[in-house]
Write a protein that holds these residues in place. Structure first.
Motif, mmCIF file in Angstrom:
data_model
loop_
_atom_site.group_PDB
_atom_site.id
_atom_site.type_symbol
_atom_site.label_atom_id
_atom_site.label_comp_id
_atom_site.label_asym_id
_atom_site.label_seq_id
_atom_site.Cartn_x
_atom_site.Cartn_y
_atom_site.Cartn_z
ATOM 1 N N ILE A 117 0.974 -1.381 -0.028
ATOM 2 C CA ILE A 117 -0.060 0.104 0.021
ATOM 3 C C ILE A 117 0.875 1.362 0.064
ATOM 4 N N ILE A 118 1.942 1.272 0.938
ATOM 5 C CA ILE A 118 2.768 2.421 0.887
ATOM 6 C C ILE A 118 3.483 2.672 -0.258
ATOM 7 N N TYR A 119 3.836 1.834 -1.134
ATOM 8 C CA TYR A 119 4.459 2.107 -2.356
ATOM 9 C C TYR A 119 3.358 2.511 -3.408
ATOM 10 N N VAL A 120 2.339 1.531 -3.534
ATOM 11 C CA VAL A 120 1.279 2.068 -4.495
ATOM 12 C C VAL A 120 0.780 3.672 -4.282
ATOM 13 N N PHE A 121 0.947 3.997 -2.883
ATOM 14 C CA PHE A 121 0.669 5.494 -2.385
ATOM 15 C C PHE A 121 1.703 6.231 -3.171
ATOM 16 N N ILE A 122 2.831 6.001 -2.858
ATOM 17 C CA ILE A 122 4.005 6.880 -3.225
ATOM 18 C C ILE A 122 3.986 6.856 -4.812
ATOM 19 N N SER A 154 1.419 6.515 -6.763
ATOM 20 C CA SER A 154 0.321 7.232 -7.188
ATOM 21 C C SER A 154 0.469 8.741 -7.290
ATOM 22 N N ILE A 155 1.196 9.170 -6.163
ATOM 23 C CA ILE A 155 1.187 10.404 -5.940
ATOM 24 C C ILE A 155 2.617 11.054 -6.802
#
Lengths: 143, 409
Positions: free
Chosen positions: A16-21, A23-24
């Motif tokens: 999740i953290i990497y997908v978040f990064i 996507s940003i």
């Protein structure tokens, strides 16, 4: 029982953290693409102000203004916007003695300067709001 | 390029899912001691973060990323703190809630303030007053006198002074011409900053000295036309560093443990070696929340939160945090570049540099790359003053990201 859940979750968290990064970063990338270099050191340009994210046609954030700039739907204009509400030859901005004049070239839906329909050639001043079709531009002249 | 594919919902929802999952796991871990207040508070926080991100998109015409990034950092931090100590976790949740409120308040208030760049004297006097207050009322905690205790409530004035100092520098360089025309005008800012440094030396708060001077030198390097001053400043910094080394015994021991932590493993090198063990223990993916032993590291909830995160959530999460800071600072620089007004530009730059430097110093410190100085990671570590001041700084950055029209008034 807790241990198994925790071990599974740690992979999910990292995912999740990497997908978040990512996507940003993707959003930032789109954002950077949106900045057209105003560093063409032209003192005057048009800036898009309604930042709708669902415009069905391409429109840039900045359009530098030269001596004579025409705007319309057909491809022989300097500024081409494929908005169905914009006429083929919609308007032109002409520079004359360091002043910019806006002129409507018999468009069907008209051009609006600060909410008023443009009938004749009008002189533009810094901060004027030009509305054509579905888009609004801000006229910026840094002099 | 804005053809409907630009979408802020995805990161916002990801954040929401992440917080919810982490909360479930934490509640499962503490299932025997769980009470209702904890559950309500944590759910309220998740809701607050979600709504704030949603609201901000509606009310601001500026940057939409910085708050999103920060809420992610805050979530990772609070989960880890809660896992280490539920009581501190609850407190941290309250601090974050207050921080987010303060963020919005700062945003709304600072947007309406005009002419703040001319209050040079006010910033200087307020900071010095706060410093004196700290010296008089301060209590000594871990070798540094930088806390004011009001009842059970502790406050660290230097966190607020950091922001004041950025405003001071901004107001100086905005009115640079006016100051250079005065007698000795060039040296005003230099003088005041070194008065600050002197006070920090008296408090033995050397980590803050490092932050103040780094921010100052960076801004001076960008805006000072007289390059000689930058050189003078740098040489004073070197002198300060050497003097600090010989004057303070705890600086010497920090340097010694940095050079060879293994020699002092059972005394003053204990903390740093435990930190290294923890990071090594975690490996790529970590042991999983609740399965490691982060409580072996002293001060794990504040300065050493990073190794704890690395141990239980993996070095990948650690790298993730560093990357989040990277984009945060990058956004700050971009905000500064896009800003039309010089005063807002300097403030935006100063705040981004502050975030960058602070995280760099502490990441370097816990990884034993540079000598350790006890400062907090902004937004991640436990700490009320640090959290609140960081959110205030973020609110100011948010204002600076907007296209302002000051002449209209």
């Amino acid at each position: 029982m807790f241990n198994i859940v925790s071990v599974i979750f740690k992979y999910i968290f990292i995912f999740i953290i990497y997908v978040f990064i990512l996507s940003i970063i993707r959003l930032i990338y789109l954002d950077i693409k949106g900045i057209y270099p105003i560093a063409v050191n032209n003192s005057a340009y048009l800036k898009l102000i309604n930042r709708k994210d669902t415009l069905p046609f391409k429109v840039r954030e900045y359009y530098p203004l030269g001596d004579k700039v025409t705007l319309g739907r057909s491809n022989n204009n300097q500024i081409v916007i494929k908005d169905p509400y914009i006429s083929k030859q919609h308007l032109r901005v002409i520079k004359d003695e360091d002043k910019y004049y806006l002129e409507d070239t018999n468009s069907a839906n008209g051009t609006f300067l600060n909410g008023e329909r443009v009938m004749d050639a009008v002189c533009l001043k810094n901060g004027d709001r030009i509305s054509v079709g579905q888009v609004d531009f801000l006229f910026v002249n840094k002099e | 390029m804005f053809n409907g594919r630009i979408n802020y919902r995805l990161p916002r929802n990801l954040l929401f899912v992440f917080e919810l999952l982490a909360l479930m796991l934490i509640f499962l871990y503490y299932r025997h001691t769980l009470n209702r207040i904890t559950v309500i508070y944590s759910l309220a926080l998740i809701l607050l973060v979600y709504i704030s991100n949603f609201l901000l998109l509606k009310i601001t015409s500026g940057d939409n990323f910085i708050f999103l990034i920060v809420t992610m950092l805050v979530s990772i931090g609070v989960i880890m703190i809660y896992r280490i100590d539920p009581e501190l976790g609850i407190k941290q949740i309250l601090w974050i809630g207050m921080g987010i409120m303060l963020f919005f308040m700062t945003y709304l208030v600072f947007k309406r303030i005009r002419g703040w760049e001319n209050w040079f004297l006010l910033y200087a006097l307020a900071s010095i007053a706060l410093f004196i207050l700290t010296l008089v009322l301060g209590t000594n905690i871990k070798g540094a006198t930088n806390w004011i205790r009001i009842g059970s409530f502790g406050l660290q004035p230097s966190e607020i002074i950091k922001i004041l100092a950025i405003f001071l520098i901004a107001s100086y360089y905005t009115n640079h011409e006016k100051f250079t025309r005065m007698k000795f005008g060039k040296y005003y800012l230099l003088g005041i900053i070194y008065v600050f440094v002197l006070f920090l030396f008296l408090q033995k708060d050397l980590g803050s000295v490092l932050i103040f001077l780094s921010v100052f030198i960076a801004l001076q390097f960008i805006y000072e036309e007289d390059r000689k001053l930058v050189l003078i400043n740098l040489s004073i910094l070197v002198v300060c560093a050497i003097a600090g080394y010989f004057l303070f015994s705890h600086v010497q021991s920090r340097v010694h443990t940095w050079l060879d932590p293994w020699k002092y493993i059972d005394t003053r090198g204990y903390q740093i070696t435990q930190s290294l063990f923890a990071i090594a223990e975690g490996g790529f993916f970590g042991t999983g929340l609740g399965l490691g032993y982060p409580e072996f590291i002293p001060e794990v909830h504040t300065d050493f939160i990073f190794p704890a995160i690395c141990e239980e959530m993996g070095i990948f999460t650690g790298i993730g945090i560093i990357m989040l800071f990277l984009i945060l600072v990058y956004r700050g620089f971009k905000i500064a570049i896009n800003q039309k007004y010089k005063s807002y530009r300097i403030v935006a730059l100063g705040i981004s540099i502050l975030f960058g430097i602070q995280s760099f110093i502490i990441f370097g410190g816990v990884l034993n790359m540079i000598p350790l100085t006890g400062i907090t990671i902004p937004f991640v570590s436990y700490g009320g003053s640090s959290m609140l001041s960081s959110f205030i700084a973020l609110g100011i950055l948010q204002v600076a990201s907007e296209e302002l029209d000051l002449d209209e008034e």
